[in-house]
Design a protein around this motif. Structure first.
Motif, PDB file in Angstrom:
ATOM      1  N   GLN A 142      -6.397  12.289  -1.376  1.00 35.83           N
ATOM      2  CA  GLN A 142      -6.208  10.972  -2.132  1.00 35.83           C
ATOM      3  C   GLN A 142      -6.883  10.912  -3.712  1.00 35.83           C
ATOM      4  OE1 GLN A 142      -7.291   7.538   0.390  1.00 35.83           O
ATOM      5  NE2 GLN A 142      -5.480   7.776   1.523  1.00 35.83           N
ATOM      6  N   LYS A 143      -7.974  11.127  -3.745  1.00 35.53           N
ATOM      7  CA  LYS A 143      -8.704  11.387  -4.997  1.00 35.53           C
ATOM      8  C   LYS A 143      -8.229  12.394  -5.880  1.00 35.53           C
ATOM      9  CE  LYS A 143     -13.249  11.768  -6.807  1.00 35.53           C
ATOM     10  NZ  LYS A 143     -14.741  11.901  -6.427  1.00 35.53           N
ATOM     11  N   ASN A 179      -5.021  13.272  -5.796  1.00 36.08           N
ATOM     12  CA  ASN A 179      -3.676  12.462  -6.258  1.00 36.08           C
ATOM     13  C   ASN A 179      -3.657  11.474  -7.369  1.00 36.08           C
ATOM     14  OD1 ASN A 179      -2.098  13.963  -4.318  1.00 36.08           O
ATOM     15  ND2 ASN A 179      -2.003  12.631  -2.905  1.00 36.08           N
ATOM     16  N   ARG A 180      -4.958  10.619  -7.114  1.00 35.18           N
ATOM     17  CA  ARG A 180      -5.215   9.885  -8.308  1.00 35.18           C
ATOM     18  C   ARG A 180      -5.343  10.656  -9.527  1.00 35.18           C
ATOM     19  NH1 ARG A 180      -7.734   6.916  -4.228  1.00 35.18           N
ATOM     20  NH2 ARG A 180      -9.787   7.687  -4.917  1.00 35.18           N
ATOM     21  N   GLU A 189      -2.086  11.813 -10.945  1.00 31.24           N
ATOM     22  CA  GLU A 189      -1.290  10.593 -11.408  1.00 31.24           C
ATOM     23  C   GLU A 189      -1.839  10.143 -12.682  1.00 31.24           C
ATOM     24  OE1 GLU A 189      -1.494   7.596  -8.580  1.00 31.24           O
ATOM     25  OE2 GLU A 189      -0.468   8.635  -7.201  1.00 31.24           O
ATOM     26  N   LYS A 190      -3.141  10.226 -13.148  1.00 32.27           N
ATOM     27  CA  LYS A 190      -3.739   9.635 -14.251  1.00 32.27           C
ATOM     28  C   LYS A 190      -3.555  10.695 -15.344  1.00 32.27           C
ATOM     29  CE  LYS A 190      -8.189   7.530 -15.370  1.00 32.27           C
ATOM     30  NZ  LYS A 190      -9.442   7.382 -14.987  1.00 32.27           N
ATOM     31  N   TRP A 220       5.212   9.876  -3.294  1.00 34.32           N
ATOM     32  CA  TRP A 220       4.589   8.669  -4.286  1.00 34.32           C
ATOM     33  C   TRP A 220       5.512   8.263  -5.345  1.00 34.32           C
ATOM     34  CZ3 TRP A 220       2.957   8.807  -9.173  1.00 34.32           C
ATOM     35  CH2 TRP A 220       2.652  10.380  -9.613  1.00 34.32           C
ATOM     36  N   LEU A 258       2.176  -1.285  -9.990  1.00 29.42           N
ATOM     37  CA  LEU A 258       1.533  -0.059 -10.083  1.00 29.42           C
ATOM     38  C   LEU A 258       1.450   0.713 -11.184  1.00 29.42           C
ATOM     39  CD1 LEU A 258       0.109   2.259  -8.397  1.00 29.42           C
ATOM     40  CD2 LEU A 258       1.962   3.139  -7.562  1.00 29.42           C
ATOM     41  N   THR A 316      -0.726  -0.965 -13.385  1.00 25.93           N
ATOM     42  CA  THR A 316      -2.227  -0.510 -13.305  1.00 25.93           C
ATOM     43  C   THR A 316      -2.397   1.067 -13.820  1.00 25.93           C
ATOM     44  OG1 THR A 316      -2.246  -1.738 -11.315  1.00 25.93           O
ATOM     45  CG2 THR A 316      -3.824   0.073 -11.205  1.00 25.93           C
ATOM     46  N   MET A 317      -1.556   1.842 -13.442  1.00 29.13           N
ATOM     47  CA  MET A 317      -1.479   3.092 -14.096  1.00 29.13           C
ATOM     48  C   MET A 317      -1.971   3.120 -15.795  1.00 29.13           C
ATOM     49  SD  MET A 317       0.324   5.539 -11.300  1.00 29.13           S
ATOM     50  CE  MET A 317       2.083   5.717 -11.768  1.00 29.13           C
ATOM     51  N   ALA A 346      -5.197   2.395 -16.155  1.00 32.26           N
ATOM     52  CA  ALA A 346      -6.317   3.324 -15.880  1.00 32.26           C
ATOM     53  C   ALA A 346      -6.266   4.721 -16.761  1.00 32.26           C
ATOM     54  CB  ALA A 346      -6.173   3.833 -14.466  1.00 32.26           C
TER      55      ALA A 346
END
Length: 127
Positions: A45-46, A48-49, A52-53, A110, A118, A121-122, A125
């Motif tokens: 998950q980390k 993937n984040r 994404e970022k 995803w 979302l 939020t992205m 971030a």
């Protein structure tokens, strides 16, 4: 993994910049090993984040090259009381990009699940 460990050993014990890099390489190696083993869902998950970022940052760069408007989220109203277009435009841009990719590559699940919240939020971030 072998090359990362070798670089870590060379940098360990050196002054600040190199010593800090040794620590980062150690953490990268640990994350890489967890992902390869597949035992740790948190590490996946980390990762993937992280992807994404970085993807949102690249899309932000494209946005800034093509328009003069800032790449921001949560602009609720302008001075005259009308809805501002900055938030909806940047959010709509991300949603369009993600949903278009999801149609072309349905294996990336995803991207299909990205909604306005979302996307906002992205955007926040990615700064």
């Amino acid at each position: 993994s072998f090359h990362l460990k070798k670089a870590q050993k060379l940098l360990q014990g050196m002054p600040h910049p190199a010593g800090k890099m040794a620590y980062r390489i150690e953490k990268m190696t640990q994350t890489l090993e967890k992902l390869v083993e597949g035992n740790d869902s948190f590490a996946a998950q980390k990762a993937n984040r992280f992807l994404e970022k970085n993807l949102v940052r690249r899309l932000r760069d494209i946005w800034l090259q093509q328009t003069q408007r800032p790449f921001e989220a949560n602009r609720s109203s302008s001075q005259d009381g009308a809805q501002a277009t900055t938030d909806s435009s940047a959010t709509a841009f991300l949603l369009y990009c993600f949903h278009t990719v999801a149609e072309k590559y349905p294996d990336i699940e995803w991207m299909q699940d990205v909604d306005e919240d979302l996307a906002r939020t992205m955007i926040r971030a990615a700064k």
